[in-house]
Design a protein around this motif. Structure first.
Motif, PDB file in Angstrom:
ATOM      1  N   ARG A 143      28.885  67.398  16.069  1.00  0.00           N
ATOM      2  CA  ARG A 143      28.820  67.813  17.475  1.00  0.00           C
ATOM      3  C   ARG A 143      28.236  69.218  17.575  1.00  0.00           C
ATOM      4  NH1 ARG A 143      34.796  67.140  19.756  1.00  0.00           N
ATOM      5  NH2 ARG A 143      35.270  68.088  17.738  1.00  0.00           N
ATOM      6  N   PRO A 144      27.579  69.528  18.683  1.00  0.00           N
ATOM      7  CA  PRO A 144      27.087  70.901  18.848  1.00  0.00           C
ATOM      8  C   PRO A 144      28.238  71.903  18.819  1.00  0.00           C
ATOM      9  CG  PRO A 144      26.138  69.441  20.507  1.00  0.00           C
ATOM     10  CD  PRO A 144      27.235  68.666  19.833  1.00  0.00           C
ATOM     11  N   VAL A 145      28.002  73.023  18.189  1.00  0.00           N
ATOM     12  CA  VAL A 145      28.987  74.107  18.131  1.00  0.00           C
ATOM     13  C   VAL A 145      28.272  75.402  18.500  1.00  0.00           C
ATOM     14  CG1 VAL A 145      30.587  75.420  16.701  1.00  0.00           C
ATOM     15  CG2 VAL A 145      30.338  72.948  16.343  1.00  0.00           C
ATOM     16  N   ARG A 146      28.794  76.091  19.508  1.00  0.00           N
ATOM     17  CA  ARG A 146      28.225  77.371  19.928  1.00  0.00           C
ATOM     18  C   ARG A 146      29.199  78.482  19.572  1.00  0.00           C
ATOM     19  NH1 ARG A 146      28.107  80.321  24.969  1.00  0.00           N
ATOM     20  NH2 ARG A 146      26.256  81.636  25.071  1.00  0.00           N
ATOM     21  N   MET A 147      28.726  79.440  18.812  1.00  0.00           N
ATOM     22  CA  MET A 147      29.588  80.474  18.248  1.00  0.00           C
ATOM     23  C   MET A 147      29.277  81.829  18.865  1.00  0.00           C
ATOM     24  SD  MET A 147      29.601  81.602  14.259  1.00  0.00           S
ATOM     25  CE  MET A 147      29.620  83.345  13.823  1.00  0.00           C
ATOM     26  N   SER A 148      30.327  82.530  19.295  1.00  0.00           N
ATOM     27  CA  SER A 148      30.183  83.916  19.733  1.00  0.00           C
ATOM     28  C   SER A 148      31.150  84.780  18.941  1.00  0.00           C
ATOM     29  CB  SER A 148      30.427  84.049  21.239  1.00  0.00           C
ATOM     30  OG  SER A 148      31.701  83.560  21.599  1.00  0.00           O
ATOM     31  N   VAL A 149      30.804  86.053  18.782  1.00  0.00           N
ATOM     32  CA  VAL A 149      31.550  86.968  17.917  1.00  0.00           C
ATOM     33  C   VAL A 149      32.039  88.143  18.749  1.00  0.00           C
ATOM     34  CG1 VAL A 149      31.467  88.360  15.820  1.00  0.00           C
ATOM     35  CG2 VAL A 149      30.083  86.276  15.979  1.00  0.00           C
ATOM     36  N   HIS A 150      33.349  88.367  18.737  1.00  0.00           N
ATOM     37  CA  HIS A 150      33.978  89.339  19.629  1.00  0.00           C
ATOM     38  C   HIS A 150      34.605  90.491  18.846  1.00  0.00           C
ATOM     39  CE1 HIS A 150      33.911  86.538  23.205  1.00  0.00           C
ATOM     40  NE2 HIS A 150      33.605  85.738  22.198  1.00  0.00           N
ATOM     41  N   ALA A 151      34.488  91.681  19.393  1.00  0.00           N
ATOM     42  CA  ALA A 151      35.096  92.864  18.788  1.00  0.00           C
ATOM     43  C   ALA A 151      36.586  92.913  19.125  1.00  0.00           C
ATOM     44  CB  ALA A 151      34.410  94.125  19.293  1.00  0.00           C
ATOM     45  N   ARG A 152      37.351  93.572  18.272  1.00  0.00           N
ATOM     46  CA  ARG A 152      38.753  93.846  18.562  1.00  0.00           C
ATOM     47  C   ARG A 152      38.811  95.125  19.407  1.00  0.00           C
ATOM     48  NH1 ARG A 152      42.025  89.769  17.935  1.00  0.00           N
ATOM     49  NH2 ARG A 152      43.773  91.069  17.362  1.00  0.00           N
ATOM     50  N   THR A 153      39.517  95.081  20.518  1.00  0.00           N
ATOM     51  CA  THR A 153      39.428  96.166  21.502  1.00  0.00           C
ATOM     52  C   THR A 153      40.757  96.885  21.734  1.00  0.00           C
ATOM     53  OG1 THR A 153      39.810  94.613  23.324  1.00  0.00           O
ATOM     54  CG2 THR A 153      37.525  95.014  22.689  1.00  0.00           C
ATOM     55  N   MET A 154      41.616  96.952  20.724  1.00  0.00           N
ATOM     56  CA  MET A 154      42.872  97.670  20.894  1.00  0.00           C
ATOM     57  C   MET A 154      42.629  99.179  21.029  1.00  0.00           C
ATOM     58  SD  MET A 154      43.157  94.888  18.746  1.00  0.00           S
ATOM     59  CE  MET A 154      43.432  95.397  17.066  1.00  0.00           C
ATOM     60  N   ALA A 155      43.596  99.873  21.602  1.00  0.00           N
ATOM     61  CA  ALA A 155      43.428 101.302  21.874  1.00  0.00           C
ATOM     62  C   ALA A 155      43.518 102.151  20.612  1.00  0.00           C
ATOM     63  CB  ALA A 155      44.487 101.756  22.885  1.00  0.00           C
ATOM     64  N   ALA A 156      44.413 101.803  19.699  1.00  0.00           N
ATOM     65  CA  ALA A 156      44.637 102.636  18.518  1.00  0.00           C
ATOM     66  C   ALA A 156      43.518 102.459  17.499  1.00  0.00           C
ATOM     67  CB  ALA A 156      45.982 102.291  17.886  1.00  0.00           C
ATOM     68  N   ASP A 157      43.225 103.520  16.789  1.00  0.00           N
ATOM     69  CA  ASP A 157      42.218 103.498  15.729  1.00  0.00           C
ATOM     70  C   ASP A 157      42.919 103.175  14.413  1.00  0.00           C
ATOM     71  OD1 ASP A 157      40.233 103.883  13.892  1.00  0.00           O
ATOM     72  OD2 ASP A 157      40.018 106.040  14.234  1.00  0.00           O
ATOM     73  N   THR A 158      42.979 101.889  14.071  1.00  0.00           N
ATOM     74  CA  THR A 158      43.562 101.455  12.807  1.00  0.00           C
ATOM     75  C   THR A 158      42.633 100.430  12.164  1.00  0.00           C
ATOM     76  OG1 THR A 158      44.782  99.456  13.462  1.00  0.00           O
ATOM     77  CG2 THR A 158      45.830 101.598  13.928  1.00  0.00           C
ATOM     78  N   GLU A 159      42.992  99.990  10.966  1.00  0.00           N
ATOM     79  CA  GLU A 159      42.179  98.997  10.264  1.00  0.00           C
ATOM     80  C   GLU A 159      42.078  97.690  11.053  1.00  0.00           C
ATOM     81  OE1 GLU A 159      44.664  97.386   6.729  1.00  0.00           O
ATOM     82  OE2 GLU A 159      45.602  99.273   7.353  1.00  0.00           O
ATOM     83  N   LEU A 160      43.068  97.388  11.886  1.00  0.00           N
ATOM     84  CA  LEU A 160      43.024  96.165  12.681  1.00  0.00           C
ATOM     85  C   LEU A 160      41.967  96.241  13.777  1.00  0.00           C
ATOM     86  CD1 LEU A 160      46.811  95.303  13.161  1.00  0.00           C
ATOM     87  CD2 LEU A 160      45.288  94.724  11.271  1.00  0.00           C
ATOM     88  N   THR A 161      41.630  97.448  14.200  1.00  0.00           N
ATOM     89  CA  THR A 161      40.602  97.628  15.224  1.00  0.00           C
ATOM     90  C   THR A 161      39.228  97.842  14.595  1.00  0.00           C
ATOM     91  OG1 THR A 161      42.319  98.819  16.462  1.00  0.00           O
ATOM     92  CG2 THR A 161      40.108  98.826  17.386  1.00  0.00           C
ATOM     93  N   ARG A 162      39.188  98.614  13.513  1.00  0.00           N
ATOM     94  CA  ARG A 162      37.908  98.996  12.926  1.00  0.00           C
ATOM     95  C   ARG A 162      37.210  97.851  12.204  1.00  0.00           C
ATOM     96  NH1 ARG A 162      40.921 103.658  11.480  1.00  0.00           N
ATOM     97  NH2 ARG A 162      41.428 102.685   9.484  1.00  0.00           N
TER      98      ARG A 162
END
Length: 459
Positions: free
Chosen positions: A284-303
Motif C-alpha cells: 500500500r502507499p505509505v507517505r512519511m513525514s519527519v517531525h522535530a521534538r519541540t519540548m521547552a527544555a534543552d535535553t538529549e530528548l529534545t536535541r
C-alpha cells in the motif's frame, strides 16, 4: 606442542565449532585462534527472531522488568518515570520536562484523530492513561509483564493490555485483545511505537516491526514511530557527554573518546532514510513525514530525537505535495520569529525550510524547535526535521501538507548505528566456549573471533 600439532588441534576445534547450529563457517585464524561466521538462522529477524537476536531482545526485557518492578521514578499511577535518566549525570530527568515530553507525544497522536489505537511498547502507560479517554478503544502491548499487569489492574475503560514484543502484532493474544476492544476483525486506525526503537537490535528488526505495524493498520490510518534517536547526531551526543565529563580536554581527545563511545553504544539509532528504505516495499502507499521534538527544555530528548508519521493507504499517495511552495528561511528571517512565520505561511500551502536548530548549531537565524512551536500557536502548521540534515528544521502549513520523505533528497552515508553486531561479537564466543567445554572438557578453548562472512556466508 609442535606447530603441526597446534594447527591440527586448532583445525579440530574449528570443525567442532562449525558443527554448532549458530555457526555458518569456522576456520583457524593466523593468531592461533578460530574465526567464526554466524549462521543467518541465529541472527535473522524474519520470519521469527533467531536465537541470538532473541537473546538481545530478552536482555532488554529483563532490564525493564527490573526497572518497572523497582518503580524508583513512580510519581503516580499515570506518571511512572522509572528508567528516565539523563545520560550525562545519571540523574532522573526533570518531572516538568517529562510531562512536556508526554504532552507533545499525545498531541502528535491526537492530531491524527485516531479512534482505535494499538500501542507497541506501552511501558508504564504514560501515553495510555492520557490517550484512552479520546479513543473508542486502546490496546497496549509490552514485553514487561509487571507493566502489563499494573495497567490491566488500572481498569482503563475500553482498553486491554497484552504481554507481547513489538514484532508480534499478529500474535493470537494481540489479535484477541483487538477483537475484544475494537470489534471482531476490526483493525486499529493508528499503531504507535514511542521511545521503543532504541531497544531494537538492528535495522532488520526495525524493518520487520514496521512491516508488522503497517500490515496491522487500517487503510487511511497512521503508524507513528516516535522519540527515535538520530544516528546523524550520535557523535554530537557523545561529544557533548565527553566535554561535560572533561571540560579541559582538547578537541582531538574529545573526538576520539566520542567516536569510541558511539561505536560501543548499546542502543539503536537511525536516520529517517532508514525508515524510508524500510517501508519502501509496502504493497500500500505509505507517505512519511519527519517531525522535530519541540519540548521547552534543552535535553538529549529534545536535541537528538525525532518522530516519524506514516500515513497508510490510497490517500497517502502524496500528489498534493507537488503543489506546496517551498521557501528558504534565510530569505525570510527577522528579529520577530512569530511575525516572520505568519507572513511566510499566510499564502500557503508552504514549507519554510533551512531553519538552523539553535540547540545544535550557532548560525544566523537559528531557532529552537520550541520557539517555532510557540511562534506557531494558533496556526495550522507543523515543526519538521530536515530529512537530509538533522541540524536543520522546517515549518509546513497546513500541518497535513508536511512534505513526504519521498519528495525530499535523502542523505548518503550510514543510515544507522546498530548495537546487534557488537552483541554478537561478545555473546557468540561465550556460547561457543561453553559448547567446547561440554564437547571436549580437557581442551582449553582458543580465542574465538566473530567475523562478517558476507552474503555468501564465507569469511
Amino acid at each position: 606442542m609442535s606447530d603441526n600439532t597446534t594447527a591440527d588441534h586448532t583445525g579440530r576445534i574449528a570443525e567442532l565449532l562449525a558443527a554448532h547450529p549458530w555457526v555458518a563457517r569456522a576456520r583457524p585464524a593466523p593468531d592461533g585462534g578460530v574465526q567464526v561466521v554466524p549462521h543467518p538462522y541465529a541472527v535473522t529477524a524474519v520470519p521469527e527472531p533467531g536465537p541470538l537476536l532473541r537473546e538481545h531482545l530478552e536482555q532488554w526485557t529483563e532490564v525493564y522488568e527490573w526497572v518497572y518492578e523497582t518503580a524508583e521514578g513512580r510519581h503516580a499511577d499515570d506518571l511512572d518515570l522509572s528508567g528516565w535518566r539523563a545520560s550525562d549525570t545519571g540523574a532522573p530527568l526533570p518531572e516538568s520536562h517529562m510531562r512536556d515530553w508526554v504532552e507533545r507525544t499525545v498531541e502528535l497522536v491526537l492530531d491524527r484523530r485516531p479512534r482505535r489505537l494499538l500501542e507497541l511498547g506501552c511501558g508504564t502507560g504514560l501515553l495510555a492513561h492520557r490517550l484512552h479517554p479520546h479513543l473508542d478503544g486502546y490496546v497496549g502491548t509490552d514485553v514487561a509483564q509487571v507493566a502489563v499487569d499494573r495497567l490491566g489492574d488500572a481498569g482503563l475503560p475500553r482498553s486491554a493490555f497484552v504481554r507481547a514484543a513489538a514484532h508480534e502484532t499478529a500474535a493470537p493474544g494481540v489479535r484477541d485483545a483487538m477483537d475484544a476492544v475494537f470489534g471482531p476483525g476490526t483493525l486499529p486506525d493508528c499503531v504507535l511505537l514511542n521511545s521503543v526503537t532504541q531497544c531494537f537490535p538492528d535495522l532488520a528488526y526495525l524493518t520487520a516491526v514496521l512491516h508488522g505495524a503497517l500490515s496491522a493498520v487500517a487503510d487511511g490510518g497512521t503508524v507513528i514511530v516516535g522519540d527515535n534517536r538520530h544516528s546523524g547526531l550520535l557523535l554530537d551526543h557523545f561529544e557533548r557527554l565527553e566535554r561535560a565529563r572533561d571540560p579541559e580536554a582538547d578537541d582531538t581527545t574529545i573526538a576520539t573518546r566520542a567516536a569510541a563511545a558511539a561505536a560501543a553504544d548499546e542502543e539503536l539509532s537511525f536516520s529517517p532514510a532508514a525508515v524510508a528504505a524500510a517501508v519502501a516495499a509496502q504493497p500500500r502507499p505509505v507517505r512519511m513525514s519527519v517531525h522535530a521534538r519541540t519540548m521547552a527544555a534543552d535535553t538529549e530528548l529534545t536535541r537528538y530525537r525525532y518522530d516519524v508519521v506514516l500515513r497508510v493507504g490510497p490517500s497517502a499517495g502524496g500528489r498534493e505535495t507537488r503543489r506546496v511552495r517551498r521557501t528558504p528561511w534565510h530569505g525570510l528571517r527577522g528579529s520577530d520569529t512569530r511575525a516572520t512565520l505568519r507572513g511566510a505561511l499566510g499564502a500557503g500551502p508552504v514549507v519554510v525550510h533551512g531553519i538552523p536548530n539553535a540547540l545544535l548549531c550557532d548560525a544566523p537565524g537559528a531557532v529552537t524547535p520550541y520557539a517555532l512551536r510557540e511562534a506557531l500557536e494558533g496556526i495550522d502548521a507543523a515543526v519538521l526535521l530536515d530529512v537530509a540534515d538533522p541540524r536543520l528544521l522546517a515549518v509546513a502549513a497546513p500541518a497535513d501538507r508536511a512534505p513526504a520523505a519521498a519528495d525530499v533528497a535523502m542523505p548518503s552515508g550510514p543510515a544507522a548505528h546498530e548495537p546487534f553486531p557488537v552483541f554478537v561479537r561478545r555473546r557468540l564466543p561465550e556460547v561457543l566456549r561453553d559448547h567446547l567445554r561440554r564437547a571436549e572438557p580437557a581442551t582449553s578453548p582458543p580465542a574465538i573471533t566473530v567475523v562478517d562472512g558476507g552474503e555468501d556466508g564465507r569469511s
